[in-house]
Design a protein around this motif. Structure first.
Motif, PDB file in Angstrom:
ATOM      1  N   MET A 131       0.847  -1.194   0.000  1.00  0.00           N
ATOM      2  CA  MET A 131       0.000   0.000   0.000  1.00  0.00           C
ATOM      3  C   MET A 131       0.882   1.245   0.000  1.00  0.00           C
ATOM      4  O   MET A 131       1.996   1.223   0.522  1.00  0.00           O
ATOM      5  N   ASP A 132       0.392   2.319  -0.595  1.00  0.00           N
ATOM      6  CA  ASP A 132       1.089   3.594  -0.461  1.00  0.00           C
ATOM      7  C   ASP A 132       0.872   4.084   0.964  1.00  0.00           C
ATOM      8  O   ASP A 132      -0.219   3.919   1.513  1.00  0.00           O
ATOM      9  N   VAL A 133       1.896   4.666   1.553  1.00  0.00           N
ATOM     10  CA  VAL A 133       1.758   5.174   2.929  1.00  0.00           C
ATOM     11  C   VAL A 133       2.070   6.661   2.924  1.00  0.00           C
ATOM     12  O   VAL A 133       3.160   7.077   2.518  1.00  0.00           O
ATOM     13  N   SER A 134       1.104   7.439   3.363  1.00  0.00           N
ATOM     14  CA  SER A 134       1.220   8.892   3.276  1.00  0.00           C
ATOM     15  C   SER A 134       1.035   9.511   4.659  1.00  0.00           C
ATOM     16  O   SER A 134       0.193   9.061   5.441  1.00  0.00           O
ATOM     17  N   LEU A 135       1.846  10.509   4.977  1.00  0.00           N
ATOM     18  CA  LEU A 135       1.592  11.306   6.180  1.00  0.00           C
ATOM     19  C   LEU A 135       0.452  12.264   5.820  1.00  0.00           C
ATOM     20  O   LEU A 135       0.590  13.068   4.891  1.00  0.00           O
ATOM     21  N   ALA A 136      -0.659  12.128   6.508  1.00  0.00           N
ATOM     22  CA  ALA A 136      -1.884  12.828   6.093  1.00  0.00           C
ATOM     23  C   ALA A 136      -1.697  14.341   6.062  1.00  0.00           C
ATOM     24  O   ALA A 136      -1.041  14.925   6.930  1.00  0.00           O
TER      25      ALA A 136
END
Lengths: 138, 203
Positions: B54-59
């Protein structure tokens, strides 16, 4: 500074054992006997993974954490509390953002090594200027 | 849209490492609230990104939820979902002694069309997330908690369990398997997990 792990425990047997277990995994650690000594190391520039005993005379683990916050010494450190009790004190509730893990005594050596390596890996990837300086080449 | 909200506190990084190990690109969006010091946000994101497809992003404020993406709540902000889609970051008072609070994120979910919800509470002190789990159950969602054997601190899962609104209790690995079973995977072009060989941790 090569030491990236600090053990804070008033029990010399615990300090010795943890240090030896970590040394066996090529992890260098310093060991101090009190919260005050921990703060002194932090004032002298230590940044890394802190394995902090909760039950210590005079200044316990929570007092030490609060003093770290008060003096601005928390940034750049990962704190794992060490304790023999099964459930942590309610005091942890107010310090949840500051305590990343909780390690129970007696230690499982492999688990302890895994914990130390896990959090050292976090510190290795902290962006420069974000509370941590230096690169762990271990 | 399928929305998963995961809450974790003390001991969470290790539990999440196990949960995300080899996690495929789920046909769901994950919002992740981990109590941690702010300076660790980016390294925490990177460590997770190395584990999962999965892509992991700091919101960030204004981001829209998207299947196949993990949105990590940055410390010192509450992550609120507007209309179950748009991320708002609110610098407010601490809730349950923390900011970000799991409850704040979970309680921001609303009934909307065919949206489906799943709430997960992992290791941690006290009760953040318990009200949120009850809310997700009331919305018709599923609710999972980490089991005592694998939780560094069982208080948060136990508090959620005491609401009577929990569907499943298990290890992070067992929770991962349920997620894959429930949501299935999105086809991916590249496969980072196939290029590297991350260590396997039992869960």
């Amino acid at each position: 500074m090569n030491e990236r792990i600090m053990i804070v425990d008033d029990d010399p047997a615990v300090r010795y054992t943890v240090q030896e277990v970590l040394r066996g995994a090529n992890l260098s650690a310093i060991a101090v006997e009190s919260g005050r000594a921990c703060l002194e190391e932090l004032r002298n520039g230590f940044r890394g993974v802190i394995l902090l005993d909760i039950m210590m005379p005079e200044m316990d683990g929570w007092d030490t954490l609060e003093a770290m916050k008060r003096e601005g010494l928390s940034e750049g450190n990962i704190v794992c509390m060490l304790t023999a009790v099964i459930s942590p004190s309610a005091e942890l509730e107010t310090l949840k953002d500051d305590v990343l893990d909780y390690v129970r005594k007696p230690f499982d050596p492999d688990g302890l090594i895994a914990t130390a390596k896990e959090y050292l890996s976090y510190l290795r990837t902290v962006p420069e200027g974000d509370g941590y300086e230096g690169e762990d080449k271990a | 849209m399928n929305i998963i909200v995961i809450g974790a506190s003390t001991g969470g990084p290790k539990a999440l490492r196990s949960l995300f190990e080899f996690l495929p690109r789920l046909d769901a969006a994950i919002v992740l609230v981990q109590h941690m010091p702010r300076f660790l946000n980016e390294s925490f994101r990177r460590v997770l990104a190395e584990r999962t497809l999965m892509d992991v992003s700091l919101a960030e404020p204004g981001q829209m939820l998207e299947h196949g993406v993990v949105f990590v709540a940055p410390s010192e902000f509450h992550l609120v979902l507007n209309d179950n889609r748009r991320i708002d970051l609110v610098r407010g008072v601490k809730v349950n002694y923390v900011c970000s609070s799991v409850d704040v994120t979970m309680l921001s979910l609303r009934p909307r069309g065919e949206d489906s919800f799943l709430g997960i509470i992992l290791t941690g002190m006290a009760a953040d997330g318990a009200d949120g789990i009850r809310h997700i159950k009331n919305l018709g969602g599923l609710t999972f908690v980490q089991n005592q054997m694998t939780a560094a601190v069982y208080d948060m899962p136990h508090s959620a369990l005491l609401t009577g609104a929990v569907d499943f209790e298990g290890s992070p690995k067992a929770i991962r398997e349920r997620l894959v079973e429930k949501f299935g995977c999105i086809q991916t072009v590249s496969s980072p997990a196939a290029e590297s060989t991350p260590g396997v941790e039992g869960g």
